[in-house]
Design an enzyme around this catalytic site. Structure first.
Site, PDB file in Angstrom:
ATOM      1  N   LYS A   1     -32.546 -30.444 -30.717  1.00  0.00           N
ATOM      2  CA  LYS A   1     -32.030 -30.993 -29.452  1.00  0.00           C
ATOM      3  C   LYS A   1     -32.259 -32.501 -29.425  1.00  0.00           C
ATOM      4  O   LYS A   1     -33.345 -32.975 -29.805  1.00  0.00           O
ATOM      5  CB  LYS A   1     -32.735 -30.305 -28.279  1.00  0.00           C
ATOM      6  CG  LYS A   1     -32.179 -30.653 -26.905  1.00  0.00           C
ATOM      7  CD  LYS A   1     -32.876 -29.823 -25.824  1.00  0.00           C
ATOM      8  CE  LYS A   1     -32.322 -30.112 -24.429  1.00  0.00           C
ATOM      9  NZ  LYS A   1     -32.962 -29.285 -23.391  1.00  0.00           N
TER      10      LYS A   1
ATOM     11  N   SER B   1     -29.791 -26.884 -20.391  1.00  0.00           N
ATOM     12  CA  SER B   1     -29.315 -28.110 -21.005  1.00  0.00           C
ATOM     13  C   SER B   1     -29.297 -28.071 -22.528  1.00  0.00           C
ATOM     14  O   SER B   1     -28.670 -28.916 -23.153  1.00  0.00           O
ATOM     15  CB  SER B   1     -30.181 -29.270 -20.548  1.00  0.00           C
ATOM     16  OG  SER B   1     -31.525 -29.100 -21.014  1.00  0.00           O
TER      17      SER B   1
ATOM     18  N   SER C   1     -33.782 -24.268 -19.530  1.00  0.00           N
ATOM     19  CA  SER C   1     -32.856 -24.846 -20.500  1.00  0.00           C
ATOM     20  C   SER C   1     -32.884 -24.282 -21.914  1.00  0.00           C
ATOM     21  O   SER C   1     -32.036 -24.645 -22.722  1.00  0.00           O
ATOM     22  CB  SER C   1     -33.057 -26.356 -20.568  1.00  0.00           C
ATOM     23  OG  SER C   1     -32.404 -26.954 -19.486  1.00  0.00           O
TER      24      SER C   1
HETATM   25  N1  GLN Z   1     -30.908 -26.646 -15.096  1.00  0.00           N
HETATM   26  C1  GLN Z   1     -32.199 -27.114 -14.671  1.00  0.00           C
HETATM   27  C2  GLN Z   1     -32.097 -28.543 -14.253  1.00  0.00           C
HETATM   28  O1  GLN Z   1     -31.027 -29.069 -14.261  1.00  0.00           O
HETATM   29  C3  GLN Z   1     -33.178 -26.945 -15.797  1.00  0.00           C
HETATM   30  C4  GLN Z   1     -33.037 -27.936 -16.861  1.00  0.00           C
HETATM   31  C5  GLN Z   1     -34.020 -27.790 -17.981  1.00  0.00           C
HETATM   32  O2  GLN Z   1     -34.676 -26.775 -18.123  1.00  0.00           O
HETATM   33  N2  GLN Z   1     -34.147 -28.860 -18.749  1.00  0.00           N
HETATM   34  O3  GLN Z   1     -33.066 -29.157 -13.890  1.00  0.00           O
END
Ligand code: GLN
Length: 474
Positions: free
Chosen positions: A75, A150, A174
């Site tokens: 990532k 994400s 995410s």
């Molecule tokens: N979707 C959640 C957010 O936008 C979690 C994102 C994540 O786990 N990095 O904060």
């Protein structure tokens, strides 16, 4: 299906080579990356050099490690020396980290070959990878749909067969949410189990790094390699890393599994049906099922959307046009800071910075941030009580299957709701695994979530393994 375990075995035995395995991976990337937009950067030369090194170790008769010659997708919020690292943000454009994240060091020491950096929602803020400054990633199972986020690029890399394994980060879901939407196994480890040294911070009290893989065994293998104390991360747990591979076939006999009402409430019918079938499989495996209600879980989303943006607003203050990446010149320093941040950050990141700054501001701190911390404590206590009645908990990972592009982008609340089942464990600091189980609309995968108390990864992966076999994907 090519797994990391199989690749490492082929490379170590001499049946194949790390260089040959890398070429296979690069070939799939070449043929599908343009369509799917998975990798922001492919480090062909660096990866070839690492693969050659692995082959050299094997040729010398030594053990090249448990991930010998296994290509891995990383990532793009993880630092790798000299490799562009953007967090999918314009503000980091052109920045090349001068150091490796600890997880990269450990993977390479175990023989893995990082092939490149994958797309994400900018600074990991999002649930669909539509928030990337470099365009969305498509779901390889249905390119008209999102891969989740994400860590959408990492999930898509594995789902498309570009690599067998990938690393993601999970602040509110995410890793698990994209794993669910792409039919993969995803693990959010216990807070502190995996070093975050070299992970670009989003919300430091929540962020964790973990694997996305096709099989439970590969997830255990990767997690075993990256877990363990690191003096470079002050939040890293002091205990030795747990042994995971050795417990994979422990099963669930005698375990009490709590089916949590709040972790299926509001989910699509087919998702609820999958969770119920997973429960049946665990019962057949000798587990006792207890039905639980943890009403505090309803508070998770609101607490998260104060705590995470508050921490983000502070963490992202460092992007000032002086130290990293982008700089937009202006008359004086303050104007340069403003112009750089205005140009460098996308809409969702700006929204979070504003939310967080407001929640932390004098006069509002107690009402918002302070209140959210109290709710967080209640949630931790609620989980603790639940773990007196059950060894592990089960629920859905997401309310539905992968959604189509644009279907939630105009309504931040609808997007935030996609993480309603994953966020509570981040707030508690506990581990959770998403494992594919059954399919829903259009044959798309559904993820079932297993949750446990701190450092229960071995038990969760053993239970996930029971579901993997029970779903006929052994
Ligand atoms: N979707 C959640 C957010 O936008 C979690 C994102 C994540 O786990 N990095 O904060």
């Amino acid at each position: 299906m090519t797994t990391a375990v199989a690749i490492a075995q082929r490379v170590q035995s001499g049946e194949s080579s790390a260089v040959a395995e890398l070429e296979v991976s690069l070939e799939v990337i070449r043929s599908r990356n343009e369509e799917l937009n998975v990798f922001l950067h492919v480090d062909e030369d660096g990866a070839r050099a690492m693969a050659k090194q692995v082959d050299h170790v094997v040729a010398s008769g030594s053990n090249a490690g448990p991930l010998a010659g296994v290509p891995i997708a990383i990532k793009d919020n993880l630092c790798q020396t000299g490799v562009p690292t953007t967090c999918s943000s314009r503000i980091l454009e052109g920045w090349r980290p001068p150091y490796n994240a600890t997880v990269i060091e450990r993977l390479v020491a175990a023989g893995a070959v990082p092939v490149g950096k994958t797309n994400l929602d900018e600074f990991a803020m999002g649930s669909s990878t539509e928030n990337s400054a470099y365009g969305p990633t498509r779901n390889p199972l249905d390119p008209s749909r999102v891969p989740g986020g994400s860590s959408g690029g990492s999930a898509a890399a594995v789902a498309a067969g570009m690599t067998s394994i990938a690393l993601g980060s999970d602040t509110g879901g995410s890793i698990r949410q994209p794993a669910a939407l792409c039919g993969l196994v995803g693990v959010k480890p216990t807070y502190g189990l995996v070093s975050r040294y070299g992970l670009i911070a989003f919300a430091s009290s929540l962020d964790q790094i973990g694997p996305l893989t096709k099989t439970v065994t590969d997830a255990a293998l990767v997690l075993e390699v990256i877990a363990g104390h690191d003096p470079m991360d002050s939040t890293s747990l002091p205990e030795p890393a747990p042994s995971l591979m050795a417990h994979l076939n422990d099963g669930v006999a005698g375990k009490r599994v709590g089916l949590v009402r709040e972790l299926i409430e509001g989910a699509d019918e087919e998702v609820v049906a999958s969770v119920h079938r997973a429960v049946d499989v665990l019962r057949d495996g000798g587990a006792t099922i207890v039905e639980l209600s943890i009403p505090e879980l309803h508070l998770g989303l609101s607490a998260y959307y104060l705590i995470a943006p508050a921490e983000a607003s502070s963490n992202l203050a460092r992007y000032d046009g002086v130290r990293y990446g982008l700089r937009v010149d202006a008359d004086d320093v303050a104007a340069m800071n403003e112009a750089t941040r205005t140009m460098g950050f996308g809409a969702e990141v700006k929204r979070r910075i504003m939310l967080g700054t407001y929640a932390l501001s004098a006069g509002y701190f107690d009402a918002y941030y302070g209140q959210a911390l109290k709710v967080r404590t209640r949630m931790i206590e609620a989980f603790r009580s639940a773990y007196l009645e059950a060894d592990l908990l089960i629920g859905a990972t997401t309310p539905g299957v992968a959604f189509t592009f644009g279907s939630k982008t105009n309504d931040p609340m609808a997007m935030y709701l996609n993480d309603v089942f994953t966020i509570p464990t981040n707030l508690a600091g506990d581990p959770a695994v998403s494992v594919p189980f059954g399919t829903g609309e259009a044959g798309l995968p559904i993820g079932v979530q297993l949750l446990g108390p701190g450092r229960s990864e071995a038990m969760l992966l053993a239970a996930a393994r029971v579901l993997e076999v029970g779903d006929g994907r052994s």
